[in-house]
Design a protein around this motif. Structure first.
Motif, PDB file in Angstrom:
ATOM      1  N   PHE A 244     -19.064 -17.454 -23.027  1.00 45.29           N
ATOM      2  CA  PHE A 244     -20.490 -17.522 -22.720  1.00 45.29           C
ATOM      3  C   PHE A 244     -20.678 -18.175 -21.351  1.00 45.29           C
ATOM      4  CE2 PHE A 244     -20.185 -17.296 -27.284  1.00 45.29           C
ATOM      5  CZ  PHE A 244     -21.216 -16.450 -27.645  1.00 45.29           C
ATOM      6  N   GLY A 245     -21.702 -17.733 -20.617  1.00 43.82           N
ATOM      7  CA  GLY A 245     -21.936 -18.245 -19.260  1.00 43.82           C
ATOM      8  C   GLY A 245     -22.706 -19.556 -19.272  1.00 43.82           C
ATOM      9  N   LYS A 246     -22.325 -20.434 -18.321  1.00 46.98           N
ATOM     10  CA  LYS A 246     -23.065 -21.695 -18.160  1.00 46.98           C
ATOM     11  C   LYS A 246     -24.470 -21.432 -17.611  1.00 46.98           C
ATOM     12  CE  LYS A 246     -19.326 -24.957 -17.126  1.00 46.98           C
ATOM     13  NZ  LYS A 246     -18.800 -25.797 -16.016  1.00 46.98           N
ATOM     14  N   LYS A 247     -24.684 -20.219 -17.100  1.00 46.60           N
ATOM     15  CA  LYS A 247     -26.013 -19.875 -16.589  1.00 46.60           C
ATOM     16  C   LYS A 247     -27.067 -20.128 -17.669  1.00 46.60           C
ATOM     17  CE  LYS A 247     -28.920 -16.575 -14.529  1.00 46.60           C
ATOM     18  NZ  LYS A 247     -29.517 -15.887 -15.676  1.00 46.60           N
ATOM     19  N   ASP A 248     -26.726 -19.763 -18.912  1.00 48.82           N
ATOM     20  CA  ASP A 248     -27.630 -20.021 -20.039  1.00 48.82           C
ATOM     21  C   ASP A 248     -27.141 -21.303 -20.729  1.00 48.82           C
ATOM     22  OD1 ASP A 248     -29.276 -17.374 -20.136  1.00 48.82           O
ATOM     23  OD2 ASP A 248     -27.210 -16.771 -19.836  1.00 48.82           O
ATOM     24  N   ALA A 249     -27.366 -22.418 -20.043  1.00 47.92           N
ATOM     25  CA  ALA A 249     -26.738 -23.678 -20.460  1.00 47.92           C
ATOM     26  C   ALA A 249     -27.213 -24.129 -21.847  1.00 47.92           C
ATOM     27  CB  ALA A 249     -27.035 -24.759 -19.429  1.00 47.92           C
ATOM     28  N   GLN A 250     -28.503 -23.947 -22.101  1.00 47.88           N
ATOM     29  CA  GLN A 250     -29.039 -24.401 -23.387  1.00 47.88           C
ATOM     30  C   GLN A 250     -28.530 -23.491 -24.510  1.00 47.88           C
ATOM     31  OE1 GLN A 250     -33.280 -24.805 -23.136  1.00 47.88           O
ATOM     32  NE2 GLN A 250     -33.424 -25.998 -25.046  1.00 47.88           N
ATOM     33  N   GLN A 251     -28.477 -22.210 -24.229  1.00 47.89           N
ATOM     34  CA  GLN A 251     -27.922 -21.250 -25.193  1.00 47.89           C
ATOM     35  C   GLN A 251     -26.477 -21.632 -25.537  1.00 47.89           C
ATOM     36  OE1 GLN A 251     -28.343 -16.851 -24.782  1.00 47.89           O
ATOM     37  NE2 GLN A 251     -26.270 -16.902 -24.008  1.00 47.89           N
ATOM     38  N   LEU A 252     -25.706 -21.930 -24.510  1.00 42.07           N
ATOM     39  CA  LEU A 252     -24.301 -22.303 -24.700  1.00 42.07           C
ATOM     40  C   LEU A 252     -24.191 -23.554 -25.580  1.00 42.07           C
ATOM     41  CD1 LEU A 252     -21.264 -22.224 -23.890  1.00 42.07           C
ATOM     42  CD2 LEU A 252     -21.904 -23.401 -21.790  1.00 42.07           C
ATOM     43  N   ALA A 253     -25.026 -24.556 -25.287  1.00 41.77           N
ATOM     44  CA  ALA A 253     -24.975 -25.809 -26.058  1.00 41.77           C
ATOM     45  C   ALA A 253     -25.332 -25.554 -27.521  1.00 41.77           C
ATOM     46  CB  ALA A 253     -25.932 -26.831 -25.447  1.00 41.77           C
ATOM     47  N   LEU A 254     -26.332 -24.709 -27.753  1.00 43.44           N
ATOM     48  CA  LEU A 254     -26.766 -24.447 -29.137  1.00 43.44           C
ATOM     49  C   LEU A 254     -25.714 -23.638 -29.892  1.00 43.44           C
ATOM     50  CD1 LEU A 254     -30.557 -23.744 -28.527  1.00 43.44           C
ATOM     51  CD2 LEU A 254     -29.517 -25.787 -29.503  1.00 43.44           C
TER      52      LEU A 254
END
Ligand code: AMP
Length: 274
Positions: free
Chosen positions: A143-153
């Motif tokens: 998963f890309g860090k670009k979608d940082a909140q998505q990645l964290a969730l």
């Protein structure tokens, strides 16, 4: 490369694979950002599965679900060139039944920033990622860090539900001028693409200030907002720790600076990890 459009086809194609599976879920209209995830997954696993699915449950009423760019033919070629073993492109009917069980994003982290602006978005995102991880049986998912909140969730979901998959965060890919690549960039005119550079410029400005010793987040945000005046509307500028708690002072090695803004039609996001 096998193209699987049904769950039965995916299962059959998967049964021929032996060894580790790297998985890259996407919504298609593939660009070099996706490709970097795909190449990393290919390099680090015995097999590669890519999925393309524009997931309706993560789009809110009035968002761009119908207009979301779809480029199946070009995407298929990209996956073939990248030597994917399976390209999974299911229909909505394959993935959802009527009256589904849903997954709720966490009450705080799922409803701030992106979640505040797009309430319910992360519920739908987690629901589809859970389904895809279960279906593909991936060992490693990228998963890309670009979608940082998505990645964290997603990382939290994997921990909270004891899922047997490793989530691999991947660096943000930008164009030569600094614009973070996104399928939605296709909505912008050339003039808007130039103005959109203010997002990455605001992050560079923040980095420079921090390198110069300024750690106070209020004044960093003020300076970022100056740079972001070129955007049509700024939705948020946030300076948070890796657990998404707001920071008064930048903590080196534990800080993320996130920005969301409208430029023309698309709503753009970008971030930097400090
Ligand atoms: P999407 O197709 O937008 O759902 O994105 C699929 C995956 O690609 C997600 O994990 C994104 O975070 C990742 N991704 C999208 N754009 C970029 C980019 N510019 N750099 C790195 N990863 C990206």
């Amino acid at each position: 490369m096998i193209i699987a459009r049904t769950i039965a086809e995916l299962k059959e194609a998967k049964s021929a694979l032996q060894g580790t599976i790297g998985f890259v879920p996407t919504m298609g209209a593939l660009h070099k950002g996706h490709l970097s995830l795909i190449q990393q997954a290919k390099a680090e696993n015995d097999h590669l599965i890519v999925s393309i699915f524009v997931n309706p449950t993560q789009f809110l009423e009035g968002e761009d679900l119908d207009a979301y760019p779809r480029r199946e033919e070009a995407d298929r070629k990209i996956c073939e060139l990248a030597k994917a073993d399976i390209l999974f492109m299911p229909t909505v009917d394959q993935m959802y039944e009527h009256d589904e069980l849903s997954i709720g994003a966490p009450a705080i982290r799922g409803y701030i920033l992106e979640g505040q602006k797009r309430p319910g978005h992360f519920d739908g995102m987690l629901q589809i990622v859970m389904k895809l991880l279960n279906l593909t049986g991936a060992d490693n998912a990228y998963f890309g860090k670009k979608d940082a909140q998505q990645l964290a969730l997603i990382m939290q979901m994997v921990t909270n539900y004891f899922m047997d998959v490793k989530i691999i965060p991947c660096e943000i890919v930008r164009d030569e001028k600094g614009l973070a690549l996104s399928s939605r960039n296709a909505y912008m005119s050339e003039e808007e693409k130039v103005r959109a550079l203010c997002l990455s410029r605001s992050l560079k400005r923040a980095t420079k200030l921090i390198m110069g010793g300024k750690l106070d987040t209020v004044s960093i945000k003020e300076e970022m907002l100056e740079v972001l005046k070129e955007a049509d509307e700024v939705e948020y500028v946030a300076i948070v720790d890796r657990a998404f708690r707001p920071l008064e002072k930048v903590e080196l090695g534990n800080t993320m600076i996130l920005v969301a803004a409208w430029v023309g039609k698309p709503r753009l996001i970008d971030n930097i990890w400090i």
